[in-house]
Design a protein around this motif. Sequence first.
Motif, PDB file in Angstrom:
ATOM      1  N   GLY A 472      24.366  57.993  48.971  1.00 34.81           N
ATOM      2  CA  GLY A 472      23.479  58.986  49.543  1.00 34.81           C
ATOM      3  C   GLY A 472      23.674  60.381  49.005  1.00 34.81           C
ATOM      4  N   GLY A 473      23.057  61.351  49.714  1.00 37.83           N
ATOM      5  CA  GLY A 473      22.954  62.715  49.238  1.00 37.83           C
ATOM      6  C   GLY A 473      24.147  63.584  49.573  1.00 37.83           C
ATOM      7  N   GLY A 474      24.230  64.710  48.864  1.00 41.69           N
ATOM      8  CA  GLY A 474      25.330  65.649  49.020  1.00 41.69           C
ATOM      9  C   GLY A 474      26.252  65.590  47.818  1.00 41.69           C
ATOM     10  N   LEU A 475      26.896  66.705  47.511  1.00 38.51           N
ATOM     11  CA  LEU A 475      27.762  66.760  46.329  1.00 38.51           C
ATOM     12  C   LEU A 475      28.879  65.719  46.341  1.00 38.51           C
ATOM     13  CD1 LEU A 475      28.101  70.586  45.612  1.00 38.51           C
ATOM     14  CD2 LEU A 475      27.197  68.846  44.074  1.00 38.51           C
ATOM     15  N   PRO A 476      29.617  65.541  47.444  1.00 37.69           N
ATOM     16  CA  PRO A 476      30.670  64.520  47.413  1.00 37.69           C
ATOM     17  C   PRO A 476      30.109  63.124  47.173  1.00 37.69           C
ATOM     18  CG  PRO A 476      30.920  65.960  49.317  1.00 37.69           C
ATOM     19  CD  PRO A 476      29.584  66.257  48.727  1.00 37.69           C
ATOM     20  N   HIS A 477      28.993  62.807  47.834  1.00 36.60           N
ATOM     21  CA  HIS A 477      28.431  61.472  47.716  1.00 36.60           C
ATOM     22  C   HIS A 477      27.869  61.223  46.316  1.00 36.60           C
ATOM     23  CE1 HIS A 477      28.727  62.316  51.970  1.00 36.60           C
ATOM     24  NE2 HIS A 477      28.648  61.028  52.217  1.00 36.60           N
ATOM     25  N   ALA A 478      27.312  62.253  45.693  1.00 38.43           N
ATOM     26  CA  ALA A 478      26.841  62.097  44.314  1.00 38.43           C
ATOM     27  C   ALA A 478      27.999  61.755  43.390  1.00 38.43           C
ATOM     28  CB  ALA A 478      26.148  63.383  43.857  1.00 38.43           C
ATOM     29  N   GLY A 479      29.127  62.448  43.566  1.00 41.08           N
ATOM     30  CA  GLY A 479      30.290  62.132  42.744  1.00 41.08           C
ATOM     31  C   GLY A 479      30.796  60.722  42.974  1.00 41.08           C
ATOM     32  N   MET A 480      30.758  60.269  44.233  1.00 39.23           N
ATOM     33  CA  MET A 480      31.176  58.902  44.541  1.00 39.23           C
ATOM     34  C   MET A 480      30.247  57.887  43.892  1.00 39.23           C
ATOM     35  SD  MET A 480      32.022  59.351  48.584  1.00 39.23           S
ATOM     36  CE  MET A 480      33.026  60.716  49.178  1.00 39.23           C
ATOM     37  N   SER A 481      28.945  58.170  43.887  1.00 37.79           N
ATOM     38  CA  SER A 481      28.011  57.226  43.265  1.00 37.79           C
ATOM     39  C   SER A 481      28.305  57.075  41.785  1.00 37.79           C
ATOM     40  CB  SER A 481      26.562  57.679  43.485  1.00 37.79           C
ATOM     41  OG  SER A 481      26.199  58.741  42.620  1.00 37.79           O
ATOM     42  N   GLY A 482      28.682  58.178  41.117  1.00 36.25           N
ATOM     43  CA  GLY A 482      29.041  58.093  39.709  1.00 36.25           C
ATOM     44  C   GLY A 482      30.244  57.199  39.474  1.00 36.25           C
ATOM     45  N   ALA A 483      31.248  57.306  40.367  1.00 32.21           N
ATOM     46  CA  ALA A 483      32.428  56.457  40.242  1.00 32.21           C
ATOM     47  C   ALA A 483      32.080  54.992  40.459  1.00 32.21           C
ATOM     48  CB  ALA A 483      33.496  56.905  41.231  1.00 32.21           C
ATOM     49  N   LEU A 484      31.207  54.707  41.421  1.00 34.17           N
ATOM     50  CA  LEU A 484      30.831  53.321  41.706  1.00 34.17           C
ATOM     51  C   LEU A 484      30.067  52.702  40.539  1.00 34.17           C
ATOM     52  CD1 LEU A 484      29.773  53.655  45.457  1.00 34.17           C
ATOM     53  CD2 LEU A 484      31.856  52.591  44.554  1.00 34.17           C
ATOM     54  N   VAL A 485      29.114  53.440  39.985  1.00 33.48           N
ATOM     55  CA  VAL A 485      28.338  52.903  38.862  1.00 33.48           C
ATOM     56  C   VAL A 485      29.235  52.662  37.655  1.00 33.48           C
ATOM     57  CG1 VAL A 485      26.562  53.485  37.182  1.00 33.48           C
ATOM     58  CG2 VAL A 485      26.124  53.813  39.607  1.00 33.48           C
ATOM     59  N   ALA A 486      30.117  53.599  37.357  1.00 30.26           N
ATOM     60  CA  ALA A 486      31.025  53.400  36.228  1.00 30.26           C
ATOM     61  C   ALA A 486      31.894  52.164  36.441  1.00 30.26           C
ATOM     62  CB  ALA A 486      31.898  54.645  36.031  1.00 30.26           C
ATOM     63  N   GLY A 487      32.388  51.979  37.669  1.00 31.83           N
ATOM     64  CA  GLY A 487      33.207  50.802  37.958  1.00 31.83           C
ATOM     65  C   GLY A 487      32.436  49.506  37.796  1.00 31.83           C
ATOM     66  N   LEU A 488      31.179  49.494  38.232  1.00 30.72           N
ATOM     67  CA  LEU A 488      30.364  48.280  38.117  1.00 30.72           C
ATOM     68  C   LEU A 488      30.084  47.930  36.665  1.00 30.72           C
ATOM     69  CD1 LEU A 488      27.902  49.020  41.042  1.00 30.72           C
ATOM     70  CD2 LEU A 488      29.412  47.021  40.897  1.00 30.72           C
ATOM     71  N   ILE A 489      29.891  48.928  35.823  1.00 36.24           N
ATOM     72  CA  ILE A 489      29.617  48.657  34.404  1.00 36.24           C
ATOM     73  C   ILE A 489      30.891  48.251  33.673  1.00 36.24           C
ATOM     74  CG2 ILE A 489      28.914  49.730  32.224  1.00 36.24           C
ATOM     75  CD1 ILE A 489      26.863  51.337  33.798  1.00 36.24           C
ATOM     76  N   VAL A 490      31.982  48.940  33.948  1.00 33.66           N
ATOM     77  CA  VAL A 490      33.235  48.667  33.230  1.00 33.66           C
ATOM     78  C   VAL A 490      33.866  47.351  33.684  1.00 33.66           C
ATOM     79  CG1 VAL A 490      35.596  49.484  32.830  1.00 33.66           C
ATOM     80  CG2 VAL A 490      33.678  51.099  32.745  1.00 33.66           C
ATOM     81  N   GLU A 491      33.898  47.121  35.002  1.00 30.64           N
ATOM     82  CA  GLU A 491      34.598  45.949  35.528  1.00 30.64           C
ATOM     83  C   GLU A 491      33.673  44.792  35.864  1.00 30.64           C
ATOM     84  OE1 GLU A 491      37.468  46.745  38.557  1.00 30.64           O
ATOM     85  OE2 GLU A 491      37.897  48.752  37.788  1.00 30.64           O
ATOM     86  N   GLY A 492      32.371  45.068  35.942  1.00 32.90           N
ATOM     87  CA  GLY A 492      31.425  44.003  36.245  1.00 32.90           C
ATOM     88  C   GLY A 492      31.184  43.851  37.725  1.00 32.90           C
ATOM     89  N   PRO A 493      30.392  42.860  38.119  1.00 32.12           N
ATOM     90  CA  PRO A 493      29.974  42.708  39.522  1.00 32.12           C
ATOM     91  C   PRO A 493      31.121  42.442  40.478  1.00 32.12           C
ATOM     92  CG  PRO A 493      29.304  40.802  38.195  1.00 32.12           C
ATOM     93  CD  PRO A 493      29.776  41.844  37.239  1.00 32.12           C
ATOM     94  N   GLU A 494      32.291  42.065  39.947  1.00 35.33           N
ATOM     95  CA  GLU A 494      33.428  41.835  40.849  1.00 35.33           C
ATOM     96  C   GLU A 494      34.076  43.142  41.309  1.00 35.33           C
ATOM     97  OE1 GLU A 494      34.958  41.914  36.606  1.00 35.33           O
ATOM     98  OE2 GLU A 494      33.239  41.047  37.697  1.00 35.33           O
ATOM     99  N   PHE A 495      33.665  44.285  40.750  1.00 35.89           N
ATOM    100  CA  PHE A 495      34.221  45.575  41.123  1.00 35.89           C
ATOM    101  C   PHE A 495      34.010  45.823  42.617  1.00 35.89           C
ATOM    102  CE2 PHE A 495      33.429  50.210  41.701  1.00 35.89           C
ATOM    103  CZ  PHE A 495      34.708  50.659  41.449  1.00 35.89           C
ATOM    104  N   ARG A 496      35.072  46.223  43.294  1.00 40.04           N
ATOM    105  CA  ARG A 496      34.991  46.425  44.735  1.00 40.04           C
ATOM    106  C   ARG A 496      35.395  47.839  45.141  1.00 40.04           C
ATOM    107  NH1 ARG A 496      32.105  43.097  44.204  1.00 40.04           N
ATOM    108  NH2 ARG A 496      31.975  40.999  45.087  1.00 40.04           N
ATOM    109  N   GLY A 497      35.440  48.759  44.214  1.00 43.70           N
ATOM    110  CA  GLY A 497      35.761  50.132  44.543  1.00 43.70           C
ATOM    111  C   GLY A 497      37.228  50.446  44.337  1.00 43.70           C
ATOM    112  N   SER A 498      37.539  51.747  44.501  1.00 41.21           N
ATOM    113  CA  SER A 498      38.908  52.205  44.301  1.00 41.21           C
ATOM    114  C   SER A 498      39.788  51.682  45.419  1.00 41.21           C
ATOM    115  CB  SER A 498      38.965  53.736  44.278  1.00 41.21           C
ATOM    116  OG  SER A 498      38.426  54.255  45.465  1.00 41.21           O
ATOM    117  N   GLN A 499      41.020  51.427  45.095  1.00 45.96           N
ATOM    118  CA  GLN A 499      41.971  50.918  46.081  1.00 45.96           C
ATOM    119  C   GLN A 499      42.834  52.051  46.617  1.00 45.96           C
ATOM    120  OE1 GLN A 499      41.807  47.777  47.115  1.00 45.96           O
ATOM    121  NE2 GLN A 499      40.114  47.467  45.699  1.00 45.96           N
TER     122      GLN A 499
END
Length: 499
Positions: A472-499
Motif C-alpha cells: 500500500g501507500g506511504g513512503l515506508p510501504h513503498a520501500g517495503m514493496s520494492g524489497a518484496l518485488v526484488a525478493g520475488l524476482i531473485v528468489e522466486g515464488p518461494e520467497f516469503r519475506g525477510s526473516q
Amino acid sequence: MGRIAVIGAGMGAMAAAARLAVAGHRVAVYERAQTYGGAVRRFERDGFGFDTGPGLLTLPAVWRDLFIKTGKEPLEDRVELVQVDPSSRHVFADGTAVALPNASRAGVVAALDEALGAGAGSRWGDFLVRSREAWDRTRRPLLEEPLWPNWPVLAGREPYPAVPHKRLLRTRRAATLAEVGAWELRDPRLTALLESYALAHGLDPRVTPASAAVLPYMEHAFGTWYVRGGVRELARAVYERCVARRVEFHFGAEVTGVLEKDGRAAGLELADGSVAEADHVVAGVHPLRLRGLTERRLDDDGDVRPDTAARPGRFTVLLALRGPREAGAVHHTVVHAPDRTAELESLHAQADEPVRPTVAVLRPDDPALRPDAEHESVVLSAVVAAESDRHRSEWGERLADLLVTAAEAAIPGLRERLLWREVRTPGDGGTDAGSGGVSAPSLAAGEGRFLHPANTTRFPGLYRVGGWSHPGGGLPHAGMSGALVAGLIVEGPEFRGSQ
C-alpha cells in the motif's frame, strides 16, 4: 543474470531497481516524466522551497535497510534525519490544543491529561496498547511478506482486540475506527485525534476497519522524522544509489504496452516506437494504467480487486512568508475541522461550497527551504474529494482560503506575513496516482477492500510495485514493496519475506 524493465521512477520502483541491480540484474527504468521520485516532488520559487508530496517520514528503518543492502554507505551518510519533537500539535474544534511528544507513551499520556482533562491520557494510552496488539498480529503478513494466496483470511479477520464492556458484562469488538473512538476514547477531541490518521490517507473512519489503529501506533512506536532539505532529498539519495549501482534511467519515456512472448512478460513498447526487451517487468503504476498496458485483466478470479473508484486526493497550499519563524514554533500542526460530519461527507462528493477540512501545517526550520533567516516556507495540506475542474476554479481558491484561515491557529500573524501562495490540486503531481488520489496502507479486515493487489500477477514475469500494490501507500510501504518485488524476482515464488 536477467534484464529488468521498470515502469516508473517512483520510490517503490527505485527501491526495487537498486536491490535488483545489486543482485546482478541489468535494470533499466522508464519514466514518462522528466524526473524521479513519483509523488515526492519539490516546488521552488523566489528562493523558497516546498515538499509537494510527503513532508515527514515514519519507519526510517525501511530506507536504512535499503542502503545497507545495496552498499556500505548508510542512509545517514546521504541524508540528515531529524526527529520531530513534538511529533505534532493538535488544535481541536473547541480551541483546545495539545502538543504530543515524539515516541513517548508516558509523555503523550501526560500531555493529553493536562490539555483535555484527567483520564483522557490513560484512555489514549490504553488504546495504544490495543493498537500494538493489532500491529503485532498484522505486521508480518501485511508488511514483510508477499500477499498470501489465501489473502481472504486477512479480509475477514479483525486484528484489533475486543474490549470488555462493564455495563454489558461482555466484550465488544469495534468494526470501524469510528466505533473505536466512540466506544473507547469517549471524547470528541480524542476521536478527532484518532480519525486524523485515517483522514491523512483519504480514509473515511466511519467505514475504515478498526485495524487502522496501527496508523497512530506506527507514529507512536517509531517516531516522526524530517529529512533535512526536505523529503525530496530522500528521493535524490535513492536515485543516486540506483545510478551508483548502474541502473539506467530513461526520462520522458512513455510506456505504451507490455510485450508478451510465450505467455509471459517480455519487455516494453515505448511511445517512440522502440522496444525494450526484458526477462521481467516491474510496474510502478496505478492498476488502471497497468490494465491498459497489458490489455488483459489482472484482477480476475481471486486476486485482490483494487479500488478503482476515484480516491480522495491531497489539496496543498504553499505559503511564502516574510519574517522569521518565531521561537518555539512547532514543525507539524494539525488543525481539526469544525464540523466532522460535513468533512467526512465532503470526502465523497464536493459540496456547492467548499467545506473546511482538517488541515496539516508543516513549518520546517530548514535554511534550505527559505531565501534567508527573515523568511519562512510553509506547506498546508488537506485531503479532499477526487480531482475535478472545481479545484482549478474560484471554488478551489475559496478552499485555499479556508486552509489559510485554519492555519492562522498555528502561525501567528499569518495574513500580515504572506508574500504569495501557490495552490497545488490533487492532479498536479504528474504521477500515476489515479487523478492524484491518495493511496492508503493495506489494512486487514473490511472484507478485503483495504488490501492492495499482490506484487505478483497472473501475467508471468510481470510484477507490481509502489503505493498502488501490496503493502500500500506511504513512503515506508513503498520501500517495503520494492524489497518484496526484488525478493520475488531473485528468489522466486518461494520467497516469503525477510526473516
